[in-house]
Design an enzyme around this catalytic site. Structure first.
Site, short mmCIF file in Angstrom:
data_model
loop_
_atom_site.label_atom_id
_atom_site.label_comp_id
_atom_site.label_asym_id
_atom_site.label_seq_id
_atom_site.Cartn_x
_atom_site.Cartn_y
_atom_site.Cartn_z
N GLU A 88 44.41 34.43 48.71
CA GLU A 88 42.97 34.75 48.63
C GLU A 88 42.03 33.71 49.24
O GLU A 88 41.16 33.17 48.56
CB GLU A 88 42.59 35.00 47.16
CG GLU A 88 43.41 36.09 46.51
CD GLU A 88 43.07 36.32 45.04
OE1 GLU A 88 42.27 35.56 44.48
OE2 GLU A 88 43.61 37.28 44.46
N GLU A 139 51.23 43.48 45.13
CA GLU A 139 50.78 43.55 43.73
C GLU A 139 50.25 44.96 43.50
O GLU A 139 49.06 45.17 43.36
CB GLU A 139 49.69 42.51 43.45
CG GLU A 139 50.13 41.10 43.73
CD GLU A 139 49.06 40.04 43.43
OE1 GLU A 139 48.06 40.35 42.75
OE2 GLU A 139 49.23 38.90 43.88
C1 XIL Z 1 46.71 38.03 37.24
C2 XIL Z 1 47.69 38.23 36.09
O1 XIL Z 1 48.24 39.51 36.18
C3 XIL Z 1 47.00 38.06 34.76
O2 XIL Z 1 47.93 38.08 33.69
C4 XIL Z 1 46.21 36.75 34.73
O3 XIL Z 1 45.46 36.67 33.54
C5 XIL Z 1 45.29 36.64 35.93
O4 XIL Z 1 46.02 36.81 37.12
N1 XIL Z 1 45.69 38.42 42.21
C6 XIL Z 1 46.81 37.63 42.07
C7 XIL Z 1 47.53 37.58 40.78
O5 XIL Z 1 47.28 37.04 43.06
O6 XIL Z 1 48.10 36.33 40.52
C8 XIL Z 1 46.61 37.98 39.62
O7 XIL Z 1 47.41 38.04 38.45
C9 XIL Z 1 45.91 39.28 39.93
C10 XIL Z 1 45.07 39.17 41.16
#
Ligand code: XIL
Length: 376
Positions: free
Chosen positions: A161, A266
């Protein structure tokens, strides 16, 4: 006589077991089997899965997935909460689970402004550190973590990001102190620590045109400088009305054209209304709870569920069409009960974004995907 009986018995049992391996009973076929030859199928693991407490989940993960990533426990605030004090207790268990089950293991994530410990960017007076100090800290963090799992973790989300939706650089502490060069440095440090590991850039809202163009330019620029970057990870935090399948597909094509592998890293599809005018997976961007934003507390109406399923299938059709570029599709979790979407961007809602319901039962989409891949 007895010997002959014994030999016959051994022969037949060997035959039966070899048959079972070559043609698994239908009920044992997992998503990973049905998508073999297309891409890896992954899931993100939470702490109760990694420690083995959630044994039902563990069995489903072994059946359906051939790649894993840790949802939280490899982020810098967990691995190095205090400068120089590394905590690998959970990540060691995670990596061992992947190795024991011959999975493609992803490390998430080395350089990210979120879920990073406060000390990383400041000196003992709370002032921003110099570029030299931040470079040193990045190098030490990356190289300690990557070298511990050299040859075990197959791919790393090196930078997460770094680009905004409008294509500009995110003004994170990494950027403010080091400028855009922090990205190149992170890849170089990771490559030094494990020259064989795959190295990725990962981000959300990758279907947004300006972001797409900026990512393509950044990747091409890194490649032109001789920096190793293996893949581009598209976080797939989808909403019912955003992004469009068409724009997502354009990004797959554009990212593939850089020569990098594309991965959907994701994936989840929220069925809930979005409180913002545009979608975001920026974890600092949250809204207050309102009853009307939580409409499916007691279940989802059948027609809405079908709409949700069809949208997922539309995305998978695109993934199959571009399986020559896509190396992995990873879901961001296993069951709805554990999804981060129940608490993001609004805390305390009931969402249904994943493939398994709150009782660990596969949703009809799993069967649909198994059927669809048989036809492909
Ligand atoms: C999220 C997790 O799923 C949560 O449990 C945590 O509280 C916050 O982070 N982008 C990413 C992930 O790269 O690491 C994030 O994961 C969601 C957004």
């Amino acid at each position: 006589m007895r010997l002959i009986v014994l030999i016959k018995a051994l022969f037949f049992s060997a035959l039966i077991s070899s048959n079972m391996i070559s043609c698994k009973p239908k009920s044992e076929i997992g998503l990973k089997d049905s998508m073999k030859g297309k891409f890896l199928v992954g899931t993100a693991m939470n702490t109760s899965q990694i420690t083995g407490r959630d044994s039902i989940a563990i069995n489903l993960i072994i059946k359906h997935f051939n790649s894993i990533v840790a949802e939280n426990i490899m982020k810098s605030e967990v691995i190095q909460p205090v400068e120089g004090e590394f905590d690998f207790a959970l990540s060691d268990q995670f990596v061992k689970f992947g190795q024991d089950n011959k999975m493609f293991i992803i490390g998430h994530t080395l350089v990210w402004h979120s879920q990073a410990p406060k000390w990383f960017f400041v000196d003992e007076n709370g002032k921003d550190v110099s570029p030299e100090v931040l470079k040193e800290r990045m190098k030490k963090h990356i190289q300690t973590v990557v070298s511990r799992y050299k040859g075990k973790v197959h791919g790393w989300d090196v930078v997460n990001e770094a680009i905004e939706d409008d294509g500009s650089w995110r003004k994170s502490k990494f950027y403010q102190i080091l400028g855009e060069d922090f990205i190149r440095l992170a890849f170089v440090y990771a490559h030094e620590a494990d020259p064989n590991a795959e190295l990725y850039y990962n981000d959300y809202n990758m279907a947004v045109q300006k972001k797409r163009n900026a990512v393509v330019a950044m990747v091409n620029n890194l490649k032109a400088q001789g920096v190793k970057i293996t893949g581009i990870g598209m976080q797939g935090h989808l909403l019912m009305d955003f992004p469009s399948v068409e724009e997502f597909e354009k990004s797959i094509v554009a990212f593939g054209a850089t020569g990098a592998k594309v991965m959907i890293t994701e994936l989840d599809l929220s069925i809930l209304p979005n409180p913002f005018s545009k979608a975001s997976a920026d974890i600092s961007n949250t809204a207050d709870y309102q009853e009307k934003m939580n409409p499916y507390k007691n279940g989802v109406p059948a027609d809405k569920m079908i709409e949700w399923e069809n949208r997922y299938l539309d995305f998978f059709k695109v993934f199959f069409r571009h399986s020559d570029k896509i190396s992995r599709v990873t879901l961001w979790g296993l069951t709805d009960k554990d999804s981060w979407k129940n608490n993001f961007p609004i805390r305390g809602r009931t969402d249904y974004p994943l493939f398994f319901d709150r009782n660990y039962q596969p949703k009809p989409i799993v069967t649909k995907l198994l059927e669809m891949t048989n036809l492909n």
